[in-house]
Design a protein around this motif. Structure first.
Motif, PDB file in Angstrom:
ATOM      1  N   ASN A 136       0.816  -1.215   0.000  1.00 57.96           N
ATOM      2  CA  ASN A 136       0.000   0.000   0.000  1.00 57.96           C
ATOM      3  C   ASN A 136       0.852   1.269   0.000  1.00 57.96           C
ATOM      4  O   ASN A 136       0.528   2.261  -0.660  1.00 57.96           O
ATOM      5  CB  ASN A 136      -0.938   0.003   1.217  1.00 57.96           C
ATOM      6  CG  ASN A 136      -2.001  -1.073   1.118  1.00 57.96           C
ATOM      7  OD1 ASN A 136      -2.370  -1.490   0.002  1.00 57.96           O
ATOM      8  ND2 ASN A 136      -2.498  -1.540   2.255  1.00 57.96           N
ATOM      9  N   GLU A 137       1.955   1.210   0.772  1.00 53.69           N
ATOM     10  CA  GLU A 137       2.845   2.373   0.823  1.00 53.69           C
ATOM     11  C   GLU A 137       3.480   2.637  -0.536  1.00 53.69           C
ATOM     12  O   GLU A 137       3.594   3.785  -0.978  1.00 53.69           O
ATOM     13  CB  GLU A 137       3.918   2.142   1.884  1.00 53.69           C
ATOM     14  CG  GLU A 137       4.903   3.300   2.041  1.00 53.69           C
ATOM     15  CD  GLU A 137       4.261   4.565   2.570  1.00 53.69           C
ATOM     16  OE1 GLU A 137       4.846   5.652   2.377  1.00 53.69           O
ATOM     17  OE2 GLU A 137       3.158   4.485   3.146  1.00 53.69           O
TER      18      GLU A 137
ATOM     19  N   LEU B   2       2.218   1.728  -3.435  1.00 55.47           N
ATOM     20  CA  LEU B   2       1.204   2.249  -4.352  1.00 55.47           C
ATOM     21  C   LEU B   2       0.939   3.731  -4.115  1.00 55.47           C
ATOM     22  O   LEU B   2       0.740   4.509  -5.051  1.00 55.47           O
ATOM     23  CB  LEU B   2      -0.091   1.448  -4.187  1.00 55.47           C
ATOM     24  CG  LEU B   2      -0.055   0.001  -4.702  1.00 55.47           C
ATOM     25  CD1 LEU B   2      -1.347  -0.726  -4.331  1.00 55.47           C
ATOM     26  CD2 LEU B   2       0.143  -0.007  -6.217  1.00 55.47           C
ATOM     27  N   ARG B   3       0.914   4.114  -2.826  1.00 57.41           N
ATOM     28  CA  ARG B   3       0.672   5.519  -2.518  1.00 57.41           C
ATOM     29  C   ARG B   3       1.796   6.402  -3.058  1.00 57.41           C
ATOM     30  O   ARG B   3       1.555   7.475  -3.636  1.00 57.41           O
ATOM     31  CB  ARG B   3       0.534   5.692  -0.999  1.00 57.41           C
ATOM     32  CG  ARG B   3       0.139   7.111  -0.577  1.00 57.41           C
ATOM     33  CD  ARG B   3       0.133   7.234   0.935  1.00 57.41           C
ATOM     34  NE  ARG B   3       1.451   7.010   1.501  1.00 57.41           N
ATOM     35  CZ  ARG B   3       2.407   7.940   1.520  1.00 57.41           C
ATOM     36  NH1 ARG B   3       2.187   9.132   1.018  1.00 57.41           N
ATOM     37  NH2 ARG B   3       3.573   7.668   2.060  1.00 57.41           N
ATOM     38  N   GLN B   4       3.013   5.922  -2.848  1.00 55.30           N
ATOM     39  CA  GLN B   4       4.148   6.696  -3.341  1.00 55.30           C
ATOM     40  C   GLN B   4       4.130   6.811  -4.877  1.00 55.30           C
ATOM     41  O   GLN B   4       4.410   7.872  -5.440  1.00 55.30           O
ATOM     42  CB  GLN B   4       5.454   6.052  -2.871  1.00 55.30           C
ATOM     43  CG  GLN B   4       5.672   6.155  -1.374  1.00 55.30           C
ATOM     44  CD  GLN B   4       6.936   5.433  -0.927  1.00 55.30           C
ATOM     45  OE1 GLN B   4       7.598   4.777  -1.740  1.00 55.30           O
ATOM     46  NE2 GLN B   4       7.263   5.533   0.354  1.00 55.30           N
TER      47      GLN B   4
ATOM     48  N   LYS C 160       1.475   6.644  -6.714  1.00 51.35           N
ATOM     49  CA  LYS C 160       0.399   7.536  -7.101  1.00 51.35           C
ATOM     50  C   LYS C 160       0.837   8.992  -6.994  1.00 51.35           C
ATOM     51  O   LYS C 160       0.534   9.825  -7.865  1.00 51.35           O
ATOM     52  CB  LYS C 160      -0.817   7.270  -6.201  1.00 51.35           C
ATOM     53  CG  LYS C 160      -2.020   8.127  -6.557  1.00 51.35           C
ATOM     54  CD  LYS C 160      -3.198   7.790  -5.659  1.00 51.35           C
ATOM     55  CE  LYS C 160      -4.403   8.673  -6.000  1.00 51.35           C
ATOM     56  NZ  LYS C 160      -5.559   8.368  -5.117  1.00 51.35           N
ATOM     57  N   GLU C 161       1.561   9.325  -5.919  1.00 44.38           N
ATOM     58  CA  GLU C 161       2.053  10.694  -5.763  1.00 44.38           C
ATOM     59  C   GLU C 161       3.029  11.064  -6.883  1.00 44.38           C
ATOM     60  O   GLU C 161       2.995  12.186  -7.411  1.00 44.38           O
ATOM     61  CB  GLU C 161       2.741  10.847  -4.399  1.00 44.38           C
ATOM     62  CG  GLU C 161       1.777  10.799  -3.225  1.00 44.38           C
ATOM     63  CD  GLU C 161       2.495  10.905  -1.899  1.00 44.38           C
ATOM     64  OE1 GLU C 161       1.827  10.981  -0.857  1.00 44.38           O
ATOM     65  OE2 GLU C 161       3.764  10.920  -1.911  1.00 44.38           O
TER      66      GLU C 161
END
Length: 662
Positions: A385-386, A388-390, A392-393
């Motif tokens: 998840n981390e 993917l978040r990174q 996405k940013e």
């Protein structure tokens, strides 16, 4: 006799070469030891001028001029290339190859515009004037020298004494055009330039122009004798190369005054001076004068001897001319080979660069694939998840940067287009503005002179100056209107059409504008006539067009057609009959409009450029270069049509417009 003369010239030429060996060897030694291309170029320039002015060695001059040209092609500073073309054109003028001189000078002028270099332009204009005058194009010669004079008023040319030569040849141009008052004006300007000149032979050059003026134009032989005598003394003092020609002119002056014995002595002195220089043209003039003198004195044997000498010199000159043609052909072939070699090298370099780019991109892709695989295998599931978040940013940041970059690129493209348009406008409008400024400056000076002459009470001179001022004012008015026409053309070119398309009878529209264009030209030139031929299809349907805009297109094409046949009328024989034809037809869902003329045609070299803004084949002052560009935009962009041209130079042109019916 002919064989004897050739032998004499060969021996004298060999003696001349022997005398110059020390100086030529010194320069050649410096050439071999030169450490950079700039030094070699300057030494080659000195060698070409040294052989041309002081030794009349045409073969060596031609060789060094071409070597200098080859070297100048390789130098980053292209002003040396402009000078090289000026030198080669000057050589062609000196050897009587006026067409080659004109072509070379025009090439130099084009390069100066291409590279935005103004150094040495006064020399180019001087060469153009000389070539035009000797080819009988006296009007073009006068235009060139006036451009050169106007250029010197705005620029400091490396040829700091070029004003002396330009004023002198300007006076000669006005003599040729039958305007002795204007000739005297520029000869006086030449005297002022001669007073401040540092050129060694400046006084002799001034005396040469004045002597020929008094001898051939004013026919004031006593003044001619005085000026030519001063020129002879000046040449004897400075070693100037015009000395033999001064004796020729002095001999002609004495013939005109029936002093044949003195004329014979001077013609023989011209012959004696010309033999070591291998100056065949001057020898021909001297032989012709001696033939005339002995005929006047009733000595036919001596007259016949010099007549045969002149004929033999003609054969020598023809032989030499053939040799020059062969030499020129070889040089052209070598230059073409060098250009091909340079082109091949550029293509090879591009291929190597492209291959390196492909290798780099392939390697980069491969590394990225490996990196992605390693990241996917090494990351733990709990950190997905981390990650993917990174990611996405990062994507959002990238999109933001891309949008910003896209906006910057669009703005840069707009500014680049604006810069190109501004440069085109500035370049196109600069010429008439320069003419207005230059003629205004000349009028200001002439008004001062007019005031001085009025104060002196010299009414005739004041009237002559006033006439020149009136003529300059007319030119100011002409070039002001030229600038106004350019501005109007640009406004029309940039104006967005707001008209509505409507069903239009193309036959009626085309026929109306054909006759409108014809009568418009007839109003300007009553002597112009042309046969109008129409072949309009009776089955042509109405087509949705903007009538006003399509009318502008047709009017431009008809104006060009009438201009082409009018130009050909001025040069063609009495059997030529100007014809402009209009035809329409329906073909495969389109209608076709053909405008055909039997005028001067369009050269193949410029056929692909005629639709470009500001490009025109008309002389300066007679076209803005926006008409066909505007026509193309209207047909192609507003009406989804096409406009094509077929032409054969000297035979005529056909412009075809294709418009969709639907």
């Amino acid at each position: 006799m002919k064989r004897l003369l050739i032998t004499i010239f060969f021996i004298s030429f060999t003696i001349g070469l022997f005398g110059q060996n020390a100086n030529i060897n010194r320069l050649n030694s410096r050439l071999r030891s030169a450490t950079n291309d700039y030094d070699r170029a300057l030494i080659l320039d000195s060698l070409s001028m040294y052989n041309m002015f002081f030794y009349h060695n045409e073969d060596s001059t031609f060789y060094y001029c071409n070597e200098y040209l080859n070297k100048a092609f390789k130098l980053p500073d292209k002003k040396y290339l402009i000078l090289a073309y000026a030198r080669l054109s000057f050589y062609y003028n000196n050897t009587g190859q006026y067409k080659e001189s004109l072509s070379t000078a025009l090439t130099g002028l084009d390069l100066s515009e291409q590279y935005h270099i103004e150094d040495y332009l006064s020399a180019i204009y001087y060469d153009l004037t000389w070539a035009y005058n000797n080819l009988g194009e006296n009007a073009e010669g006068l235009k060139s020298v006036l451009k050169g004079i106007a250029y010197l008023k705005q620029n400091k040319d490396p040829f700091f004494d070029q004003a002396l030569h330009l004023y002198g040849i300007a006076g000669s141009c006005y003599v040729i055009n039958g305007k002795p008052d204007s000739a005297l004006y520029y000869y006086k300007k030449m005297d002022s330039a001669e007073e401040i000149s540092r050129e060694r032979g400046a006084k002799a050059i001034s005396d040469w122009y004045w002597g020929t003026y008094y001898l051939y134009t004013a026919r004031q032989y006593q003044k001619a004798d005085s000026v030519l005598a001063d020129g002879i003394k000046e040449c004897q003092k400075t070693g100037e190369f015009l000395l033999n020609y001064f004796y020729v002119f002095s001999s002609q002056s004495n013939i005109n005054q029936h002093r044949f014995k003195l004329a014979i002595a001077q013609a023989r002195e011209a012959t004696r001076l010309s033999v070591p220089l291998n100056d065949i043209a001057c020898l021909q003039n001297a032989a012709n004068l001696l033939n005339e003198c002995y005929e006047k004195l009733g000595k036919p044997d001596s007259a016949y001897r010099y007549l045969k000498m002149k004929d033999s010199l003609n054969d020598v000159m023809q032989t030499h001319s053939n040799a020059l043609d062969i030499q020129q052909s070889r040089f052209d072939q070598q230059l073409n080979q060098k250009e091909k070699a340079a082109t091949n090298e550029i293509q090879a370099q591009k291929s190597r660069t492209r291959a390196l780019v492909y290798v780099f991109v392939t390697g980069l892709v491969f590394l990225l694939v490996i990196l992605i695989i390693q990241l996917r295998n090494s990351k733990q599931k709990r950190k997905a998840n981390e990650v993917l978040r990174q990611q996405k940013e990062k994507v959002e940041n990238t999109l933001t940067e891309l949008k910003s970059t896209q906006a910057q690129l669009v703005q840069r493209e707009k500014m680049a287009s604006l810069g190109e348009l501004t440069a085109g406008i500035a370049h196109e409008i600069q010429n008439p503005l320069n003419f207005v400024n230059n003629f205004s400056d000349v009028n200001r000076e002439m008004l001062s002179e007019l005031e001085e002459e009025l104060n002196k009470g010299d009414i005739e001179e004041a009237k002559a100056i006033a006439a020149d001022i009136r003529q300059n004012s007319e030119k100011i008015n002409h070039h002001g209107k030229r600038a106004e026409g350019i501005v109007k053309g640009m406004l029309e070119h940039s104006r967005a059409s707001t008209g509505q398309k409507e069903p239009t009878d193309i036959n009626a529209l085309a026929d109306e504008y054909m006759r409108l264009a014809y009568h418009g030209l007839r109003a300007k030139d009553k002597s112009f006539t042309s046969e109008l031929v129409t072949d309009l299809s009776k089955t042509l349907p109405k087509v949705n067009v903007i009538p006003q805009d399509m009318g502008r297109v047709l009017l431009n094409l008809f104006n060009n057609a009438f201009y082409a046949v009018n130009q050909k009328t001025k040069t063609a024989g009495p059997d030529y009959k100007p014809i402009v034809e209009l035809s329409t037809a329906k073909n495969n869902g389109h209608i076709e409009i053909n405008v055909k003329d039997n005028g001067i045609g369009i050269p193949d070299a410029v056929k692909n450029k005629i639709m470009q803004p500001f490009f025109t084949t008309k002389p300066t002052g007679q076209g803005t270069g926006l008409g066909l560009s505007l026509a193309y935009d209207i047909v192609a962009k507003e009406h989804s049509g096409a406009i094509d041209v077929t032409s054969q130079e000297g035979e005529g042109s056909v412009f075809k417009i294709r418009l969709p019916i639907g």
